[in-house]
Design a protein around this motif. Structure first.
Motif, PDB file in Angstrom:
ATOM      1  N   ASN A 191       4.161  -3.603   4.577  1.00  0.00           N
ATOM      2  CA  ASN A 191       3.676  -2.351   5.155  1.00  0.00           C
ATOM      3  C   ASN A 191       3.626  -2.507   6.672  1.00  0.00           C
ATOM      4  O   ASN A 191       3.128  -3.508   7.185  1.00  0.00           O
ATOM      5  N   ILE A 192       4.162  -1.506   7.371  1.00  0.00           N
ATOM      6  CA  ILE A 192       4.037  -1.453   8.823  1.00  0.00           C
ATOM      7  C   ILE A 192       2.833  -0.576   9.099  1.00  0.00           C
ATOM      8  O   ILE A 192       2.766   0.565   8.618  1.00  0.00           O
ATOM      9  N   ASP A 193       1.879  -1.099   9.856  1.00  0.00           N
ATOM     10  CA  ASP A 193       0.599  -0.426  10.072  1.00  0.00           C
ATOM     11  C   ASP A 193       0.793   1.041  10.466  1.00  0.00           C
ATOM     12  O   ASP A 193       0.328   1.945   9.799  1.00  0.00           O
ATOM     13  N   ARG A 194       1.499   1.266  11.546  1.00  0.00           N
ATOM     14  CA  ARG A 194       1.768   2.631  11.998  1.00  0.00           C
ATOM     15  C   ARG A 194       3.183   2.695  12.553  1.00  0.00           C
ATOM     16  O   ARG A 194       3.616   1.807  13.269  1.00  0.00           O
ATOM     17  N   ALA A 195       3.867   3.782  12.230  1.00  0.00           N
ATOM     18  CA  ALA A 195       5.229   3.984  12.717  1.00  0.00           C
ATOM     19  C   ALA A 195       5.380   5.432  13.150  1.00  0.00           C
ATOM     20  O   ALA A 195       4.641   6.306  12.700  1.00  0.00           O
ATOM     21  N   ARG A 196       6.328   5.658  14.038  1.00  0.00           N
ATOM     22  CA  ARG A 196       6.642   7.025  14.460  1.00  0.00           C
ATOM     23  C   ARG A 196       8.147   7.213  14.409  1.00  0.00           C
ATOM     24  O   ARG A 196       8.917   6.321  14.763  1.00  0.00           O
ATOM     25  N   ILE A 197       8.533   8.367  13.918  1.00  0.00           N
ATOM     26  CA  ILE A 197       9.940   8.714  13.807  1.00  0.00           C
ATOM     27  C   ILE A 197      10.102  10.093  14.420  1.00  0.00           C
ATOM     28  O   ILE A 197       9.352  11.017  14.094  1.00  0.00           O
ATOM     29  N   GLN A 198      11.053  10.208  15.335  1.00  0.00           N
ATOM     30  CA  GLN A 198      11.316  11.505  15.948  1.00  0.00           C
ATOM     31  C   GLN A 198      12.801  11.624  16.230  1.00  0.00           C
ATOM     32  O   GLN A 198      13.511  10.625  16.307  1.00  0.00           O
ATOM     33  N   GLY A 199      13.255  12.842  16.355  1.00  0.00           N
ATOM     34  CA  GLY A 199      14.663  13.015  16.630  1.00  0.00           C
ATOM     35  C   GLY A 199      15.075  14.464  16.638  1.00  0.00           C
ATOM     36  O   GLY A 199      14.254  15.373  16.579  1.00  0.00           O
TER      37      GLY A 199
ATOM     38  N   GLN B  11       9.428  15.287  14.052  1.00  0.00           N
ATOM     39  CA  GLN B  11       8.556  14.170  14.421  1.00  0.00           C
ATOM     40  C   GLN B  11       7.627  13.846  13.249  1.00  0.00           C
ATOM     41  O   GLN B  11       7.098  14.752  12.614  1.00  0.00           O
ATOM     42  N   SER B  12       7.470  12.548  12.974  1.00  0.00           N
ATOM     43  CA  SER B  12       6.567  12.096  11.907  1.00  0.00           C
ATOM     44  C   SER B  12       5.776  10.895  12.391  1.00  0.00           C
ATOM     45  O   SER B  12       6.294  10.063  13.134  1.00  0.00           O
ATOM     46  N   ARG B  13       4.569  10.798  11.932  1.00  0.00           N
ATOM     47  CA  ARG B  13       3.733   9.613  12.124  1.00  0.00           C
ATOM     48  C   ARG B  13       3.407   9.089  10.725  1.00  0.00           C
ATOM     49  O   ARG B  13       2.963   9.849   9.868  1.00  0.00           O
ATOM     50  N   ILE B  14       3.652   7.803  10.514  1.00  0.00           N
ATOM     51  CA  ILE B  14       3.499   7.229   9.177  1.00  0.00           C
ATOM     52  C   ILE B  14       2.547   6.052   9.230  1.00  0.00           C
ATOM     53  O   ILE B  14       2.651   5.196  10.119  1.00  0.00           O
TER      54      ILE B  14
ATOM     55  N   LEU C  71       0.842  -1.192   0.000  1.00  0.00           N
ATOM     56  CA  LEU C  71       0.000   0.000   0.000  1.00  0.00           C
ATOM     57  C   LEU C  71       0.881   1.247   0.000  1.00  0.00           C
ATOM     58  O   LEU C  71       2.028   1.188   0.446  1.00  0.00           O
ATOM     59  N   PRO C  72       0.363   2.385  -0.428  1.00  0.00           N
ATOM     60  CA  PRO C  72       1.146   3.624  -0.367  1.00  0.00           C
ATOM     61  C   PRO C  72       1.351   4.067   1.092  1.00  0.00           C
ATOM     62  O   PRO C  72       0.516   3.807   1.950  1.00  0.00           O
ATOM     63  N   GLU C  73       2.469   4.765   1.315  1.00  0.00           N
ATOM     64  CA  GLU C  73       2.718   5.359   2.629  1.00  0.00           C
ATOM     65  C   GLU C  73       1.997   6.699   2.715  1.00  0.00           C
ATOM     66  O   GLU C  73       1.955   7.449   1.750  1.00  0.00           O
ATOM     67  N   ARG C  74       1.490   6.995   3.902  1.00  0.00           N
ATOM     68  CA  ARG C  74       0.891   8.302   4.177  1.00  0.00           C
ATOM     69  C   ARG C  74       1.462   8.788   5.502  1.00  0.00           C
ATOM     70  O   ARG C  74       1.594   8.006   6.440  1.00  0.00           O
ATOM     71  N   SER C  75       1.789  10.087   5.577  1.00  0.00           N
ATOM     72  CA  SER C  75       2.419  10.583   6.797  1.00  0.00           C
ATOM     73  C   SER C  75       1.986  12.003   7.122  1.00  0.00           C
ATOM     74  O   SER C  75       1.469  12.726   6.270  1.00  0.00           O
ATOM     75  N   ILE C  76       2.213  12.358   8.382  1.00  0.00           N
ATOM     76  CA  ILE C  76       2.060  13.734   8.831  1.00  0.00           C
ATOM     77  C   ILE C  76       3.245  14.006   9.756  1.00  0.00           C
ATOM     78  O   ILE C  76       3.646  13.136  10.534  1.00  0.00           O
ATOM     79  N   GLY C  77       3.828  15.176   9.617  1.00  0.00           N
ATOM     80  CA  GLY C  77       4.998  15.472  10.419  1.00  0.00           C
ATOM     81  C   GLY C  77       5.208  16.953  10.598  1.00  0.00           C
ATOM     82  O   GLY C  77       4.568  17.775   9.947  1.00  0.00           O
ATOM     83  N   TRP C  78       6.111  17.269  11.521  1.00  0.00           N
ATOM     84  CA  TRP C  78       6.457  18.664  11.768  1.00  0.00           C
ATOM     85  C   TRP C  78       7.896  18.739  12.263  1.00  0.00           C
ATOM     86  O   TRP C  78       8.474  17.733  12.677  1.00  0.00           O
TER      87      TRP C  78
ATOM     88  N   THR D 185      18.038   9.728  15.793  1.00  0.00           N
ATOM     89  CA  THR D 185      16.687   9.369  15.357  1.00  0.00           C
ATOM     90  C   THR D 185      16.173   8.162  16.121  1.00  0.00           C
ATOM     91  O   THR D 185      16.878   7.172  16.287  1.00  0.00           O
ATOM     92  N   GLY D 186      14.943   8.253  16.559  1.00  0.00           N
ATOM     93  CA  GLY D 186      14.234   7.111  17.114  1.00  0.00           C
ATOM     94  C   GLY D 186      13.115   6.755  16.154  1.00  0.00           C
ATOM     95  O   GLY D 186      12.226   7.569  15.908  1.00  0.00           O
TER      96      GLY D 186
END
Length: 191
Positions: A121-129, A103-106, A71-78, A151-152
């Protein structure tokens, strides 16, 4: 806006064959604080990335096969950060320090499955750093920048670290302009 605030806004529409259309946005602002020789930055937005043909159908011998069901990735981040110029040795911006938090939520992140033989596909992931930077300008023809990114990246379902996402990256880049119209820019990257 005035002499201190720069603002940006953008929209993008993707129409990828085989997937639903997606419109993404991005907003940003930079506030100059000349009394401190600083700039404050903030931005946020959404993202969309359809899987590539190789991710869906690629083959590498018997060790890797693409996944046509991705599936395509969708994200929101700041991100938010600041940079400050330091006047030293008679130069108004001999050095510049910077710090940026991100910070991003994917949703549906495309990543290698545990064996590395295909993608999933990973259902939900978070990346911050955070990224820390230092630029030095000892001469008009020479500049060097060092950046350290911490990065975490985690699978929100399992709480485990995402594979193939480095926790630490350090880069050192130089910009050397020995003669007009010639620029040499070597980079060293430690992961």
């Amino acid at each position: 806006l005035g002499e201190r605030l720069d603002m940006t806004a953008g929209l993008r529409h993707d129409a990828a064959t085989g997937f639903t259309d997606e419109t993404t946005w991005r907003l940003g602002a930079v506030l100059a604080v000349p009394e401190l020789g600083s700039r404050l930055r903030a931005s946020g937005g959404t993202g969309f990335a359809a899987p590539s043909l190789f991710q869906r159908f690629g083959i590498i011998g018997t060790t890797f096969r693409g996944n046509p069901d991705l599936l395509p990735e969708r994200s929101i981040g700041w991100e938010a950060g600041a940079e400050t110029d330091l006047p030293l040795f008679g130069r108004p911006a001999f050095a510049t320090t910077s710090v940026t938090y991100f910070q991003s939520r994917i949703r549906d992140l495309i990543n290698f499955e545990s064996g590395g033989r295909t993608l999933t596909n990973i259902d939900r992931a978070r990346i911050q750093g955070v990224e820390l930077g230092l630029t030095l300008r000892p001469a008009f023809w020479f500049e060097t920048t060092t950046a350290w990114t911490i990065t975490g990246a985690f699978d929100d379902t399992t709480g485990r670290r995402l594979p193939r996402r480095p926790e630490h990256v350090v880069s050192v880049t130089a910009r050397v302009a020995p003669v007009p119209r010639v620029v040499i820019a070597p980079t060293v990257l430690f992961t």
